[in-house]
Design an enzyme around this catalytic site. Structure first.
Site, PDB file in Angstrom:
ATOM      1  N   GLN A 138      -1.487  -1.738  -5.228  1.00  0.00           N
ATOM      2  CA  GLN A 138      -2.164  -0.943  -6.269  1.00  0.00           C
ATOM      3  C   GLN A 138      -2.831   0.349  -5.801  1.00  0.00           C
ATOM      4  OE1 GLN A 138      -5.737  -1.288  -9.588  1.00  0.00           O
ATOM      5  NE2 GLN A 138      -4.994  -3.155  -8.735  1.00  0.00           N
TER       6      GLN A 138
ATOM      7  N   GLU B  21      -8.503  -5.710  -3.357  1.00  0.00           N
ATOM      8  CA  GLU B  21      -9.519  -5.235  -4.306  1.00  0.00           C
ATOM      9  C   GLU B  21     -10.905  -5.912  -4.170  1.00  0.00           C
ATOM     10  OE1 GLU B  21      -9.467  -2.991  -7.099  1.00  0.00           O
ATOM     11  OE2 GLU B  21     -11.569  -3.554  -7.161  1.00  0.00           O
TER      12      GLU B  21
ATOM     13  N   ASP C 280      -9.256  -0.670  -5.611  1.00  0.00           N
ATOM     14  CA  ASP C 280      -7.877  -0.188  -5.517  1.00  0.00           C
ATOM     15  C   ASP C 280      -7.696   1.143  -6.245  1.00  0.00           C
ATOM     16  OD1 ASP C 280      -6.786  -2.170  -3.962  1.00  0.00           O
ATOM     17  OD2 ASP C 280      -6.249  -3.435  -5.638  1.00  0.00           O
TER      18      ASP C 280
ATOM     19  N   GLY D  82     -29.474   3.987 -15.019  1.00  0.00           N
ATOM     20  CA  GLY D  82     -30.198   5.250 -15.045  1.00  0.00           C
ATOM     21  C   GLY D  82     -31.624   5.080 -15.526  1.00  0.00           C
ATOM     22  N   GLY D  83     -32.241   6.187 -15.863  1.00  0.00           N
ATOM     23  CA  GLY D  83     -33.649   6.168 -16.268  1.00  0.00           C
ATOM     24  C   GLY D  83     -33.851   5.799 -17.729  1.00  0.00           C
TER      25      GLY D  83
HETATM   26  N1  COA Z   1      11.076  -0.911   6.111  1.00  0.00           N
HETATM   27  C1  COA Z   1      10.751  -1.776   7.111  1.00  0.00           C
HETATM   28  N2  COA Z   1       9.567  -2.385   7.192  1.00  0.00           N
HETATM   29  C2  COA Z   1       8.665  -2.117   6.224  1.00  0.00           C
HETATM   30  C3  COA Z   1       8.932  -1.228   5.164  1.00  0.00           C
HETATM   31  C4  COA Z   1      10.216  -0.619   5.128  1.00  0.00           C
HETATM   32  N3  COA Z   1      10.559   0.225   4.161  1.00  0.00           N
HETATM   33  N4  COA Z   1       7.855  -1.178   4.355  1.00  0.00           N
HETATM   34  C5  COA Z   1       6.930  -2.000   4.877  1.00  0.00           C
HETATM   35  N5  COA Z   1       7.409  -2.566   6.012  1.00  0.00           N
HETATM   36  C6  COA Z   1       6.722  -3.499   6.894  1.00  0.00           C
HETATM   37  C7  COA Z   1       5.490  -2.912   7.518  1.00  0.00           C
HETATM   38  O1  COA Z   1       5.821  -2.068   8.568  1.00  0.00           O
HETATM   39  C8  COA Z   1       4.754  -4.178   7.978  1.00  0.00           C
HETATM   40  O2  COA Z   1       5.369  -4.638   9.179  1.00  0.00           O
HETATM   41  P1  COA Z   1       4.510  -5.079  10.483  1.00  0.00           P
HETATM   42  O3  COA Z   1       3.554  -6.122   9.996  1.00  0.00           O
HETATM   43  O4  COA Z   1       5.552  -5.612  11.395  1.00  0.00           O
HETATM   44  O5  COA Z   1       3.829  -3.902  10.995  1.00  0.00           O
HETATM   45  C9  COA Z   1       5.155  -5.187   6.892  1.00  0.00           C
HETATM   46  O6  COA Z   1       6.231  -4.583   6.158  1.00  0.00           O
HETATM   47  C10 COA Z   1       4.094  -5.583   5.916  1.00  0.00           C
HETATM   48  O7  COA Z   1       3.208  -4.508   5.606  1.00  0.00           O
HETATM   49  P2  COA Z   1       1.682  -4.814   5.282  1.00  0.00           P
HETATM   50  O8  COA Z   1       1.022  -3.583   4.883  1.00  0.00           O
HETATM   51  O9  COA Z   1       1.095  -5.540   6.453  1.00  0.00           O
HETATM   52  O10 COA Z   1       1.817  -5.774   4.015  1.00  0.00           O
HETATM   53  P3  COA Z   1       1.055  -7.138   3.705  1.00  0.00           P
HETATM   54  O11 COA Z   1       1.685  -7.635   2.451  1.00  0.00           O
HETATM   55  O12 COA Z   1       1.056  -8.086   4.842  1.00  0.00           O
HETATM   56  O13 COA Z   1      -0.454  -6.694   3.416  1.00  0.00           O
HETATM   57  C11 COA Z   1      -2.170  -5.423   2.281  1.00  0.00           C
HETATM   58  C12 COA Z   1      -0.798  -6.102   2.185  1.00  0.00           C
HETATM   59  C13 COA Z   1      -2.437  -4.742   0.971  1.00  0.00           C
HETATM   60  C14 COA Z   1      -3.234  -6.496   2.512  1.00  0.00           C
HETATM   61  C15 COA Z   1      -2.173  -4.421   3.450  1.00  0.00           C
HETATM   62  O14 COA Z   1      -1.083  -3.553   3.289  1.00  0.00           O
HETATM   63  C16 COA Z   1      -3.456  -3.609   3.567  1.00  0.00           C
HETATM   64  O15 COA Z   1      -4.506  -4.102   3.989  1.00  0.00           O
HETATM   65  N6  COA Z   1      -3.397  -2.320   3.177  1.00  0.00           N
HETATM   66  C17 COA Z   1      -4.488  -1.391   3.318  1.00  0.00           C
HETATM   67  C18 COA Z   1      -5.544  -1.617   2.278  1.00  0.00           C
HETATM   68  C19 COA Z   1      -5.002  -1.567   0.881  1.00  0.00           C
HETATM   69  O16 COA Z   1      -4.404  -0.622   0.444  1.00  0.00           O
HETATM   70  N7  COA Z   1      -5.294  -2.633   0.152  1.00  0.00           N
HETATM   71  C20 COA Z   1      -5.132  -2.659  -1.273  1.00  0.00           C
HETATM   72  C21 COA Z   1      -3.819  -2.993  -1.720  1.00  0.00           C
HETATM   73  S1  COA Z   1      -3.832  -2.881  -3.455  1.00  0.00           S
END
Ligand code: COA
Length: 427
Positions: free
Chosen positions: A16, A138, A167, A246-247
């Site tokens: 998001q 979030e 988010d 607020g106030g």
């Molecule tokens: N091709 C190949 N690999 C890809 C890719 C693509 N096009 N797109 C994503 N990936 C890989 C990433 O490189 C990562 O690999 P790695 O773990 O080996 O480095 C993997 O997919 C997963 O990415 P990740 O961001 O770790 O996803 P997740 O589902 O495990 O975590 C979140 C999701 C949201 C918790 C995390 O992305 C995060 O903390 N983001 C920052 C904060 C944020 O935006 N949070 C709010 C989300 S609404």
């Protein structure tokens, strides 16, 4: 011509926070190229699905006006294509878990070598510090940014809000950072790193609570209902129920029908400037001159009691009747509108704040359009792309690859072929 016409965004965002940001930029006219993993795509495509096999509303409502390419940025050929896209774009936006892009081989240093004009923008859960490596969603941001500890009723547990301030709020912050960096690049010729941490974004939105934290050192927070109830303050900014931040004291009061309608309430603000009008309206004209009520300071220890009296009056009217009675008297108030009521509100349809969109696999649905209106750059909401819908188009148009190169990249697994195959199957 749209405000951001000619700006090309490489959109590596998912879920998001990041997608909110790039959707806004797309509405302002940027060409947003969403990169997704072949065969998988943004995880939200399949989350909270209401229609089998159709992209979820979670995905469609956050990814309008974008193009989708599927690319495996971890394969050798995929990295080569990714480099080409980095050269062809003005901004790269991502919200992966910390370090994901570095692990792919694309550190900020490497990106600057590839394209020194590129703006590299990220959402992360936390800025540098003890939690910088943590994944964040979030509600984690709402809890760590000061929102949850200050939301809810006194004596109750910390509470998260329905507004996605962690988010979507951080996505908005990031969009401003990107546009600012683009403006700076006009003068410097150089790109820069833009970071919006979700904890920082939430704290920014909770700044009045940090204000109150410091005021607490100098005495009780007299505008909080807690003061009127004679309840002592602790060491930290407390949860304040529906108190106004607020106030001008405010509270949510019941309206006619509250026994059966969970949204039969109105927010009522006792703005000092219209105190006389309020007294007349609720049938307490004596309060206008009474020393216990006439001045805002005198009323501070009676706020809960005053709202009880106001509620006696609002319970005799429905929430729209309260609004109709208050508005001509300049008394600020707002009916509690349900999502059902908002979805049906004609004025929001007219301004494009709520838009009906048609989608090839899910049919018609409602979405929230661009909440920011530019007079010369109106946003037209275009449905979200299917997975990999624009893979071929982007490879040939942006990277000048011919059909043979594209076929080779597909055979290699560097780019996906899901859209072409699903189209062929449908035909
Ligand atoms: N091709 C190949 N690999 C890809 C890719 C693509 N096009 N797109 C994503 N990936 C890989 C990433 O490189 C990562 O690999 P790695 O773990 O080996 O480095 C993997 O997919 C997963 O990415 P990740 O961001 O770790 O996803 P997740 O589902 O495990 O975590 C979140 C999701 C949201 C918790 C995390 O992305 C995060 O903390 N983001 C920052 C904060 C944020 O935006 N949070 C709010 C989300 S609404």
């Amino acid at each position: 011509m749209k405000a951001l016409d000619g700006v090309r965004i490489l959109d590596m965002t998912h879920v998001q926070s990041g997608p909110t940001c790039t959707q806004l930029l797309a509405w302002f006219g940027a060409d947003v190229i969403k990169v997704e993993r072949p065969g998988v795509g943004d995880a939200t495509r399949g989350q909270l699905r209401d229609i089998p096999d159709a992209d979820s509303l979670y995905f469609t409502m956050l990814n309008h006006n974008k193009r989708s390419i599927t690319l495996n940025t971890k394969s050798e050929k995929g990295k080569e294509i990714f480099e080409g896209l980095l050269k062809a774009c003005d901004v790269m936006v991502e919200n992966f878990a910390p370090g994901a892009l570095d692990r792919m081989g694309f550190s900020w240093e490497r990106i600057q070598e590839i394209n020194p004009r590129l703006i590299y923008a990220s959402v992360k859960g936390f800025g540098p510090g003890p939690y910088e490596d943590c994944k964040v969603y979030e509600n984690v941001a709402q809890c760590t940014g000061g929102s949850a500890s200050t939301t809810g009723f006194l004596g109750g547990p910390p509470t998260v809000t329905g507004a996605q301030i962690g988010d979507s709020g951080t996505g908005l912050h990031l969009a401003l950072g990107i546009v600012t960096a683009l403006y700076h690049r006009e003068k410097s010729g150089k790109g820069q790193r833009v970071l919006a941490a979700m904890q920082d974004g939430v704290l920014n939105l909770c700044r009045v609570k940090l204000r109150d934290q410091q005021r607490l050192e100098h005495g009780p927070l007299k505008e909080y209902s807690q003061f009127g109830q004679g309840i002592e303050f602790g060491e930290a900014t407390p949860r304040a129920g529906n108190d106004s931040g607020g106030g001008q004291p405010g509270w949510i009061v019941k309206c006619k029908g509250w026994e059966t309608d969970p949204d039969a309430y109105v927010y009522f603000i006792t703005q000092a400037a219209v105190w006389g009008n309020i007294c007349d309206l609720i049938g307490e004209p004596d309060w206008k001159e009474h020393p216990d009520y006439a001045k805002p300071e005198a009323r501070l220890d009676k706020i809960p009691q005053i709202f009880d009296r106001i509620e006696e009056w609002t319970k005799t009217k429905n929430k729209f009747e309260v609004m109709e009675a208050c508005n001509p008297l300049n008394i600020p108030c707002g009916p509690i509108l349900s999502m059902k009521e908002l979805a049906a509100e004609p004025s929001l349809r007219e301004t494009g704040t709520i838009v009906e969109v048609d989608h090839p696999t899910r049919g018609k649905y409602l979405t929230v359009g661009n909440p920011i209106k530019l007079s010369d750059s109106p946003a037209e909401v275009v449905r979200s792309p299917l997975l990999g819908e624009h893979t071929d188009e982007i490879l040939s148009e942006v990277l000048d690859m011919d059909n043979e190169d594209i076929a080779a990249a597909k055979a290699d697994g560097a780019v996906g072929d899901e859209f072409a195959s699903s189209k062929a199957a449908a035909e």
